[in-house]
Design a protein around this motif. Structure first.
Motif, PDB file in Angstrom:
ATOM      1  N   CYS A  66      37.515  35.483  36.019  1.00 27.63           N
ATOM      2  CA  CYS A  66      36.590  36.533  36.452  1.00 27.63           C
ATOM      3  C   CYS A  66      37.433  37.724  36.908  1.00 27.63           C
ATOM      4  N   GLY A  67      37.959  38.444  35.916  1.00 26.56           N
ATOM      5  CA  GLY A  67      38.864  39.559  36.186  1.00 26.56           C
ATOM      6  C   GLY A  67      40.272  39.218  35.753  1.00 26.56           C
ATOM      7  N   THR A  68      40.585  39.415  34.459  1.00 27.81           N
ATOM      8  CA  THR A  68      41.934  39.133  33.979  1.00 27.81           C
ATOM      9  C   THR A  68      42.918  40.137  34.570  1.00 27.81           C
ATOM     10  N   THR A  69      44.170  39.719  34.677  1.00 25.04           N
ATOM     11  CA  THR A  69      45.175  40.547  35.353  1.00 25.04           C
ATOM     12  C   THR A  69      45.361  41.889  34.674  1.00 25.04           C
ATOM     13  N   ASP A  70      45.426  41.910  33.348  1.00 27.91           N
ATOM     14  CA  ASP A  70      45.681  43.168  32.646  1.00 27.91           C
ATOM     15  C   ASP A  70      44.427  44.018  32.478  1.00 27.91           C
ATOM     16  N   PHE A  71      43.354  43.409  31.981  1.00 27.09           N
ATOM     17  CA  PHE A  71      42.188  44.199  31.598  1.00 27.09           C
ATOM     18  C   PHE A  71      41.029  44.128  32.587  1.00 27.09           C
ATOM     19  N   GLY A  72      41.068  43.187  33.521  1.00 24.93           N
ATOM     20  CA  GLY A  72      39.941  43.018  34.427  1.00 24.93           C
ATOM     21  C   GLY A  72      38.722  42.445  33.726  1.00 24.93           C
ATOM     22  N   SER A  73      38.931  41.779  32.619  1.00 26.01           N
ATOM     23  CA  SER A  73      37.809  41.242  31.836  1.00 26.01           C
ATOM     24  C   SER A  73      37.237  39.990  32.495  1.00 26.01           C
TER      25      SER A  73
END
Length: 502
Positions: A259-266
């Protein structure tokens, strides 16, 4: 006969908070340190001094970390300012937009002083008394905000690494108990454990693999699922992998949703993942270290709809909750899940204490000694208020969308996530007609020069082998004009470095 010693006559009595001399020293010490920090921050909008690693190391190498007879705090504070504070990353700068590294709220900084002074240890009630119930009350509130059921529970942690580890630890042991009747605490892993598998997206945090290794499963136990065009886990690919694992006789026991990838916040599709987890009898852990703050959002809370269906959740407060490092929490939908890490020591948390109302939080933690970090969040929520928290978080997400649109329109730039879900924007300086090799070099040089000059701190990352720059817009004091200035700097530096390479 041994003579009684009057300890208040000792020189070190002024170093402790149990006498008048100590109280005076405490007050003076706070003022001295406050002045040094204020001098560093006041009027300093640069994110870094620009010194290279070897320069800082060389400056510190000649400094002794100890003194034989002791020095005055004034002298040590002068040294601290010159050799540590002034060369620190200034996370409060609006141009410090590299990592998930936030500016800190003043109430939380004030709470740090209380935490350090009271020095509560959160493992047993008789070391933390009222602090125990503050943490429990805050955990209850967090579970309610997330939407977890009444039997939910949790514990404060050092952050995402520890929380993700705990989620997979509980998932592993619950699976072993349910399907093989094996108590891993008592008997260790069964031979069948070599077949256990964890599913997560290829963009999941590295701590999923790290946890698998530490849990005795090996990194090979982690099956990564391809992501879609928006860098979210593909449900079709997940279902395909589940069928393959079944054919291979392998045993998926946990799905990790990001819930919020490090690079894209996806944000992975939480509802679909929860359905897949329940259909297949798999534990769902949601790593919401980054995106968990959306529980306070007014405009973007729907992005994390479905998180309430998780078996366990990671939330970090030293990201979008603006807390000093370290401060995080691990939540579970069922408090009984903590049975897999409970141990009782006669000197610390004997079982009979529970009947007398003594709550020992060590029963829910992989740590023994823990700080009273919950106080930071407690004070921030009370002083700042939920409305202002929502405004700050929503502003940064709005800004990221505006920035992505602006960069996408700029000639000579490429944006990867044109519609960011949270507040990270991944892009690069990409002059037309140049080779990938040169563009990669230019972006590396730009990132390093911006930091070295103190003009801005952007992160750099790789995607499909190419170098990109990243803005992580956590700071609600960052304005669009700051970004416009940085883009102008990037263009000037890019042209300069390109000419140097030609």
């Amino acid at each position: 006969m041994i003579e009684t010693i009057n300890k208040t006559d000792f020189a070190y009595s002024r170093m402790f908070l149990n006498n008048e001399e100590g109280f005076n020293n405490y007050s003076q010490s706070l003022k001295i340190i406050e002045k040094k920090l204020t001098n560093f921050l006041k009027g300093n909008h640069s994110p870094y001094s620009g010194k290279k690693p070897y320069e800082i190391e060389a400056r510190l190498s000649g400094r002794s970390p100890a003194s034989l007879k002791g020095e005055t705090l004034e002298a040590v504070a002068d040294e601290l300012a010159e050799f540590v504070i002034n060369d620190s990353i200034n996370v409060h700068s609006p141009a410090c937009i590299g990592h998930l590294h936030c500016p800190t709220l003043i109430p939380a900084v004030a709470a740090e002083m209380v935490i350090g002074t009271l020095n509560q240890s959160m493992d047993s009630w008789d070391q933390s008394s009222s602090a125990t119930f503050v943490e429990e009350r805050l955990i209850d509130w967090l579970c309610s905000q997330v939407g977890l059921p009444e039997q939910a529970d949790g514990i404060f942690t050092s952050g995402g690494t520890q929380s993700n580890y705990m989620g997979l630890l509980l998932a592993r042991d619950a699976y072993c108990k349910k399907f093989w009747g094996v108590d891993v605490q008592q008997h260790g892993l069964p031979v069948e454990a070599s077949k256990l598998r964890i599913l997560c997206s290829e963009a999941a945090h590295f701590t999923v693999r790290k946890s698998a290794a530490q849990l005795g499963l090996g990194e090979q136990a982690v099956i990564t699922i391809k992501t879609d065009a928006n860098h979210r886990l593909s449900i079709d690919e997940l279902n395909h992998q589940l069928l393959l694992l079944e054919k291979q006789g392998l045993l998926p026991f946990a799905i990790v949703a990001t819930c919020g990838t490090t690079d894209f916040g996806s944000i992975d599709p939480l509802h679909e993942l929860s359905e897949a987890a329940r259909k297949n009898g798999i534990w769902l852990h949601v790593d919401a270290a980054y995106g968990g703050a959306m529980i306070l959002s007014k405009d973007y809370k729907d992005l994390i709809s479905g998180i309430e269906r998780a078996d366990s959740i990671t939330v970090d407060f030293h990201k979008l909750f603006y807390q000093p490092i370290s401060c995080g929490a691990f939540l579970v939908s069922d408090s009984n899940s903590f049975q897999y890490i409970q141990h009782h020591a006669d000197y610390l948390n004997p079982q009979e204490d529970e009947a007398e109302g003594m709550v020992h939080l060590v029963n829910k933690s992989v740590q023994t000694t823990r700080r009273f970090d919950a106080l930071k969040l407690w004070m921030s929520l009370k002083v700042v208020g939920l409305d202002t928290f929502a405004e700050m978080i929503d502003y940064t997400c709005h800004l990221a969308r505006e920035v992505a649109v602006k960069i996408d329109k700029e000639e000579g730039f490429t944006v990867l996530n044109k519609a960011p879900e949270l507040n990270a924007v991944v892009f690069r300086y990409n002059p037309e007609g140049e080779s990938d090799q040169l563009v990669n070099l230019l972006n590396k040089q730009i990132q390093q020069e911006l930091l070295k000059s103190g003009r801005a701190f952007l992160a750099k990352t790789r995607f499909e082998g190419q170098v990109y720059l990243k803005m992580t817009l956590l700071n609600p004091m960052t304005r669009l004009e700051h970004i416009e200035d940085i883009l102008d700097e990037i263009r000037v530096l890019g042209e300069m470095f390109k000419m140097m390479e030609e």
